[in-house]
Design a protein around this motif. Sequence first.
Motif, PDB file in Angstrom:
ATOM      1  N   GLY A 760       0.785  -1.256   0.058  1.00  0.00           N
ATOM      2  CA  GLY A 760      -0.005  -0.078   0.075  1.00  0.00           C
ATOM      3  C   GLY A 760       0.923   1.198  -0.086  1.00  0.00           C
ATOM      4  O   GLY A 760       0.489   2.274  -0.652  1.00  0.00           O
ATOM      5  N   ILE A 761       1.786   1.183   0.793  1.00  0.00           N
ATOM      6  CA  ILE A 761       3.129   2.551   0.656  1.00  0.00           C
ATOM      7  C   ILE A 761       3.490   2.620  -0.678  1.00  0.00           C
ATOM      8  O   ILE A 761       3.542   3.663  -1.054  1.00  0.00           O
ATOM      9  CB  ILE A 761       3.958   2.237   1.830  1.00  0.00           C
ATOM     10  CG1 ILE A 761       3.407   2.186   3.232  1.00  0.00           C
ATOM     11  CG2 ILE A 761       5.100   3.179   1.745  1.00  0.00           C
ATOM     12  CD1 ILE A 761       2.929   3.456   3.831  1.00  0.00           C
ATOM     13  N   VAL A 821       7.154   8.024 -17.423  1.00  0.00           N
ATOM     14  CA  VAL A 821       7.977   8.846 -16.407  1.00  0.00           C
ATOM     15  C   VAL A 821       7.633   8.746 -14.849  1.00  0.00           C
ATOM     16  O   VAL A 821       8.667   8.321 -14.115  1.00  0.00           O
ATOM     17  CB  VAL A 821       8.104  10.446 -17.004  1.00  0.00           C
ATOM     18  CG1 VAL A 821       8.721  11.200 -15.656  1.00  0.00           C
ATOM     19  CG2 VAL A 821       8.710  10.391 -18.242  1.00  0.00           C
ATOM     20  N   GLY A 822       6.360   8.963 -14.905  1.00  0.00           N
ATOM     21  CA  GLY A 822       5.864   8.804 -13.248  1.00  0.00           C
ATOM     22  C   GLY A 822       6.064   7.399 -12.704  1.00  0.00           C
ATOM     23  O   GLY A 822       6.753   7.433 -11.669  1.00  0.00           O
ATOM     24  N   VAL A 823       5.709   6.413 -13.546  1.00  0.00           N
ATOM     25  CA  VAL A 823       6.084   5.073 -13.060  1.00  0.00           C
ATOM     26  C   VAL A 823       7.446   4.773 -12.675  1.00  0.00           C
ATOM     27  O   VAL A 823       7.701   4.437 -11.534  1.00  0.00           O
ATOM     28  CB  VAL A 823       5.432   4.179 -13.996  1.00  0.00           C
ATOM     29  CG1 VAL A 823       5.647   2.384 -13.549  1.00  0.00           C
ATOM     30  CG2 VAL A 823       4.104   4.096 -14.093  1.00  0.00           C
ATOM     31  N   LEU A 824       8.319   5.220 -13.575  1.00  0.00           N
ATOM     32  CA  LEU A 824       9.820   4.769 -13.334  1.00  0.00           C
ATOM     33  C   LEU A 824      10.395   5.639 -12.372  1.00  0.00           C
ATOM     34  O   LEU A 824      11.264   5.048 -11.521  1.00  0.00           O
ATOM     35  CB  LEU A 824      10.392   5.006 -14.655  1.00  0.00           C
ATOM     36  CG  LEU A 824      10.139   4.074 -15.875  1.00  0.00           C
ATOM     37  CD1 LEU A 824      11.053   4.359 -17.172  1.00  0.00           C
ATOM     38  CD2 LEU A 824      10.382   2.397 -15.794  1.00  0.00           C
ATOM     39  N   ALA A 825      10.035   7.062 -12.430  1.00  0.00           N
ATOM     40  CA  ALA A 825      10.494   7.709 -11.337  1.00  0.00           C
ATOM     41  C   ALA A 825      10.277   7.404  -9.710  1.00  0.00           C
ATOM     42  O   ALA A 825      11.100   7.596  -9.067  1.00  0.00           O
ATOM     43  CB  ALA A 825      10.298   9.114 -11.566  1.00  0.00           C
ATOM     44  N   ALA A 826       9.062   6.756  -9.788  1.00  0.00           N
ATOM     45  CA  ALA A 826       8.672   6.293  -8.484  1.00  0.00           C
ATOM     46  C   ALA A 826       9.228   4.934  -7.957  1.00  0.00           C
ATOM     47  O   ALA A 826       8.989   4.527  -6.780  1.00  0.00           O
ATOM     48  CB  ALA A 826       7.174   6.242  -8.297  1.00  0.00           C
ATOM     49  N   LEU A 827       9.963   4.127  -8.864  1.00  0.00           N
ATOM     50  CA  LEU A 827      10.559   2.861  -8.411  1.00  0.00           C
ATOM     51  C   LEU A 827      11.473   2.790  -7.163  1.00  0.00           C
ATOM     52  O   LEU A 827      11.078   2.258  -6.084  1.00  0.00           O
ATOM     53  CB  LEU A 827      11.220   2.225  -9.576  1.00  0.00           C
ATOM     54  CG  LEU A 827      10.296   1.846 -10.733  1.00  0.00           C
ATOM     55  CD1 LEU A 827      11.229   1.503 -11.885  1.00  0.00           C
ATOM     56  CD2 LEU A 827       9.181   0.884 -10.244  1.00  0.00           C
ATOM     57  N   TRP A 828      12.435   3.804  -7.134  1.00  0.00           N
ATOM     58  CA  TRP A 828      13.312   3.822  -6.095  1.00  0.00           C
ATOM     59  C   TRP A 828      12.635   4.585  -4.643  1.00  0.00           C
ATOM     60  O   TRP A 828      12.648   3.916  -3.724  1.00  0.00           O
ATOM     61  CB  TRP A 828      14.566   4.545  -6.441  1.00  0.00           C
ATOM     62  CG  TRP A 828      15.636   4.459  -5.297  1.00  0.00           C
ATOM     63  CD1 TRP A 828      16.263   3.810  -4.647  1.00  0.00           C
ATOM     64  CD2 TRP A 828      16.061   5.962  -4.743  1.00  0.00           C
ATOM     65  NE1 TRP A 828      17.064   3.974  -3.638  1.00  0.00           N
ATOM     66  CE2 TRP A 828      16.874   5.506  -3.487  1.00  0.00           C
ATOM     67  CE3 TRP A 828      15.885   7.162  -5.039  1.00  0.00           C
ATOM     68  CZ2 TRP A 828      17.611   6.643  -2.920  1.00  0.00           C
ATOM     69  CZ3 TRP A 828      16.462   8.037  -4.298  1.00  0.00           C
ATOM     70  CH2 TRP A 828      17.258   7.704  -3.116  1.00  0.00           C
ATOM     71  N   PRO A 829      11.962   5.749  -4.878  1.00  0.00           N
ATOM     72  CA  PRO A 829      11.440   6.280  -3.841  1.00  0.00           C
ATOM     73  C   PRO A 829      10.360   5.222  -3.139  1.00  0.00           C
ATOM     74  O   PRO A 829      10.228   5.199  -1.815  1.00  0.00           O
ATOM     75  CB  PRO A 829      10.633   7.551  -4.278  1.00  0.00           C
ATOM     76  CG  PRO A 829      11.718   7.837  -5.513  1.00  0.00           C
ATOM     77  CD  PRO A 829      11.883   6.353  -6.094  1.00  0.00           C
ATOM     78  N   ALA A 830       9.527   4.874  -3.960  1.00  0.00           N
ATOM     79  CA  ALA A 830       8.667   3.965  -3.408  1.00  0.00           C
ATOM     80  C   ALA A 830       9.165   2.786  -2.661  1.00  0.00           C
ATOM     81  O   ALA A 830       8.590   2.308  -1.374  1.00  0.00           O
ATOM     82  CB  ALA A 830       7.487   3.032  -4.496  1.00  0.00           C
ATOM     83  N   ARG A 831      10.098   2.140  -3.153  1.00  0.00           N
ATOM     84  CA  ARG A 831      10.677   1.151  -2.454  1.00  0.00           C
ATOM     85  C   ARG A 831      11.490   1.526  -1.141  1.00  0.00           C
ATOM     86  O   ARG A 831      11.404   0.660  -0.325  1.00  0.00           O
ATOM     87  CB  ARG A 831      11.990   0.445  -3.384  1.00  0.00           C
ATOM     88  CG  ARG A 831      12.635  -0.822  -2.750  1.00  0.00           C
ATOM     89  CD  ARG A 831      13.390  -1.512  -3.823  1.00  0.00           C
ATOM     90  NE  ARG A 831      14.223  -2.604  -3.082  1.00  0.00           N
ATOM     91  CZ  ARG A 831      15.449  -3.085  -3.592  1.00  0.00           C
ATOM     92  NH1 ARG A 831      16.066  -2.210  -4.295  1.00  0.00           N
ATOM     93  NH2 ARG A 831      15.858  -4.066  -3.217  1.00  0.00           N
ATOM     94  N   ARG A 832      11.861   2.584  -1.211  1.00  0.00           N
ATOM     95  CA  ARG A 832      12.876   3.278   0.001  1.00  0.00           C
ATOM     96  C   ARG A 832      11.680   3.363   1.125  1.00  0.00           C
ATOM     97  O   ARG A 832      11.592   3.188   2.209  1.00  0.00           O
ATOM     98  CB  ARG A 832      13.550   4.358  -0.350  1.00  0.00           C
ATOM     99  CG  ARG A 832      14.113   4.994   0.819  1.00  0.00           C
ATOM    100  CD  ARG A 832      14.841   6.442   0.079  1.00  0.00           C
ATOM    101  NE  ARG A 832      15.378   7.102   1.407  1.00  0.00           N
ATOM    102  CZ  ARG A 832      15.638   8.303   1.497  1.00  0.00           C
ATOM    103  NH1 ARG A 832      15.364   9.152   0.510  1.00  0.00           N
ATOM    104  NH2 ARG A 832      16.242   8.941   2.538  1.00  0.00           N
ATOM    105  N   ALA A 833      10.483   3.833   0.565  1.00  0.00           N
ATOM    106  CA  ALA A 833       9.405   4.197   1.569  1.00  0.00           C
ATOM    107  C   ALA A 833       8.991   2.811   2.242  1.00  0.00           C
ATOM    108  O   ALA A 833       8.646   2.972   3.551  1.00  0.00           O
ATOM    109  CB  ALA A 833       8.169   4.779   0.956  1.00  0.00           C
ATOM    110  N   ALA A 834       8.774   1.854   1.475  1.00  0.00           N
ATOM    111  CA  ALA A 834       8.083   0.761   1.915  1.00  0.00           C
ATOM    112  C   ALA A 834       9.100   0.123   2.943  1.00  0.00           C
ATOM    113  O   ALA A 834       8.556  -0.687   3.783  1.00  0.00           O
ATOM    114  CB  ALA A 834       7.798  -0.005   0.788  1.00  0.00           C
ATOM    115  N   ARG A 835      10.416   0.453   3.044  1.00  0.00           N
ATOM    116  CA  ARG A 835      11.361  -0.356   3.509  1.00  0.00           C
ATOM    117  C   ARG A 835      11.611   0.432   5.028  1.00  0.00           C
ATOM    118  O   ARG A 835      12.642  -0.060   5.583  1.00  0.00           O
ATOM    119  CB  ARG A 835      12.776  -0.672   2.925  1.00  0.00           C
ATOM    120  CG  ARG A 835      12.451  -1.495   1.635  1.00  0.00           C
ATOM    121  CD  ARG A 835      13.684  -1.637   0.899  1.00  0.00           C
ATOM    122  NE  ARG A 835      14.884  -2.305   1.729  1.00  0.00           N
ATOM    123  CZ  ARG A 835      15.939  -2.401   1.070  1.00  0.00           C
ATOM    124  NH1 ARG A 835      16.333  -2.100  -0.259  1.00  0.00           N
ATOM    125  NH2 ARG A 835      16.895  -3.191   1.783  1.00  0.00           N
TER     126      ARG A 835
END
Length: 845
Positions: A760-761, A821-835
């Motif tokens: 969800g995050i 662009v939005g999907v790719l740009a969010a890969l690293w920040p989203a993973r960081r937020a989830a961890r």
Amino acid sequence: MLRTALRNVFAHKARLLMTMLAVLLGVAFVSGTLVFTSTISDAFHKGSEKGYANVDISIRQDGGDAPEGRDSVTPLSQRTLDRAEELPGAESATGVVSGFAALSDKDGKLVGDGFSTEGANYYAGRDGKGSDPRYPMKDGAAPRAPGEIALDAKTAERTGYQVGDTVRMSVNGPVRTEKVTGIFTTDDGNVAAGGTLVLFDNATAQRLFAKPGEYTEIQVKAEPGVSQAALKARAEKILPADSEAVTGKTLADEESRAIETSMSSMKTSLLAFAGIALFVGIFIIANTFTMLVAQRTKELALLRAVGASRRQVTRSVLIEALAVGAVAGLAGMAAGIGIGAGLRALVGTMGTMPDGPLVVEPSTVVISLLVGVVITVLAAWLPARRAARIPPVAAMGSVHAPATTRSLIVRNTIGALLSAAGAVLVLMATRMDDGGKAPMGAGAALLLVGVFVLTPLLSRPLIAAAAPVLRLFNVSGKLARQNAVRNPRRTAATASALMVGLTLITGLTVIASGVQKAVDKMASESLKADYTVSMANFTPLSPEVEKKLAGSDEVTATSPLRNAPAEIDGDTEYLTGVNGSTIAQLTSLDFTKGGWSGIAGGKQVVVDTDTAKQYGWKPGSSFQVTYDDGEKGRLSVAGLYKGNEMIKGIIVDNKAITPHLEKVADMQVLAKTKDGATEQVKKSLEKQLGNNPAVLVQDKKDISEGIAQMINILLNMLYGLLAMAVIVAVLGVINTLAMSVFERGQEIGMLRAIGLDRRGIKRMVRLESLVISLFGGVLGIGLGIFFGWAAGELIGSSLDTYTLVLPWGRLGIFLALAALVGVLAALWPARRAARLNMLAAIKTE
């Protein structure tokens, strides 16, 4: 404060990394452009010097018009060449004559790029038994008689031709079959640029490109110890009328200046796109430092509390920016040198430039560093000022203080004024037939800046429009929408970076689509002919081609199009000669008055409405014309038609102009066939013309596709250059999201604690990124369509068939690109937020 600033740089390395990358890419583009253009200029300059190494003076026609009372300038004759060879201090003299010569490869295709496929003479001295120092033979022997040629070594290598082979070629239309007697080396710049050079014996070259016994230039080499200036002074005493003598150094300098001029437009274009990338980078830098300042509110306020002045706080932030800019500038310069080397190698593999070393001028190093530092410091200046205004009491307050209502009102007012002024200028420019480019450019810039200033205001309603879709993702979608509008300024700055790139891409695509449609419409409405026949490089065509077509059983009507200069009321006009008895079957002009009737006699003309208005003509008007040979005649107007870029001007029967032409040649031939335009008929016509590599046989579809291909090549190049701006925009989205995740660590920890899982995050961050990117994409595509329409209105004033065309397929791809662009740009920040560790995040202040 200096130590504090540097410590902050090292403490926030990860946060500043994306900013450094944005600056690095822009600087790399700038330095790569400068390195590449300097390398090319230096290579061609040295090639010019080498090419003129054996030329101390050149005797040439001065290029002016013929004196009053004479039809042409005085040619350079064999007598002038003999006198030049006998000059005191002259070691040798060489006569030069050259022109277009198309060479066919073994598959029957044109070798070279068409415009640099040249033929020249091999000058073997007065007796024809010597050698030409310009073209040392690598293999075989020089051409000595008709039917013999020599090829440059690069062309021979490309085509696989060897001494003894028979080749097919053409000079002005008819196919010639020649035997290769030799292969030579040359420093000719056209050959280095991918062209071809074919040598004929002297007499044959004169017959093909000039007249027997005439030359276009005489090159003289001085004896050892004789200066170019001294030899020039002696040569001036033997000059025929209308000629001049110039030194070899002058020739090399002229060629170098010509190269500089031709390179300057390419350099300017590349630097313009580098500027766009840097402009987009400014948003990222300003956004990054704004967020850093917001996150360090307590720290900066405490510095103020312990005695730091506002100036010291401002200086501290600017020092951070200076350090980031310096590092990014150095790295960008190094990357730019690599880009320049890569482009040099790429161009070298295509054989389009002479050999030469990579050139990195001191000015390139200085400019790269200055660009990196100045751009970064300027972009950080407003956040630095904002940091200085933080009062010490803010150390006890909230870190995330929202912008005041007053500041947003001021911003929205300024944005509305700029947008309105820009829109008015653009709309005014669309009504200007001439001189509308400057107002439109200024208006477009104002409107773009105005929309950027207004993006915080625009973000709420546009992002709110996505709410129904986001509700499908439950809590994650709702939180993503709230996060996207929580800080409108940050969202606006992030989306604006993508908006700029997509505005330019969309505008160019809309304009190109309209131009392509206009060309299609023009070709279909103006021509009834099934085929147009012309030279590959659009030079004059031999009349023999039209005669062959007219004699074909498949062809029902032909008309050659000939140009002839003439003087009318003191002005020089070009008359277009046609076959008056068949032209009505081959064209479909929109006559406003009169028509083709009577033109076949050679005494009447049809004129486009603009030319008729200029001279005050109407059907029945007569006027005196002075032909190029000095003879006078009288013509009358039979009809008026609406001209376009394909057919316009004064059209007359060839009977009227052919007797006054020194050399009869056609620009193109129109042909109509029994069976219409089919691939089989086209191949048959090409075969009847000898499968000539120099002649193009095109139907309406070919004409349209040829222009479409050029437009697509240009668009693809522009897309490639603008991709840099899009990449920088992606970095901006990544940077904003990463810092936003850091800023909202406590909030994310609380969400995890009350039950929102890692998936969800991730979804929340990805949806936020997607919404912001689509917001920028919608703004960019909307502005691009508006600018494309406005530019089209300006184009339509000179291109009547232009209409607005919205390429929905490509526009859909651009919107999908924004989403990607939005999907790719969010890969690293989203993973960081989830961890994030929820307990550690909750404890974070």
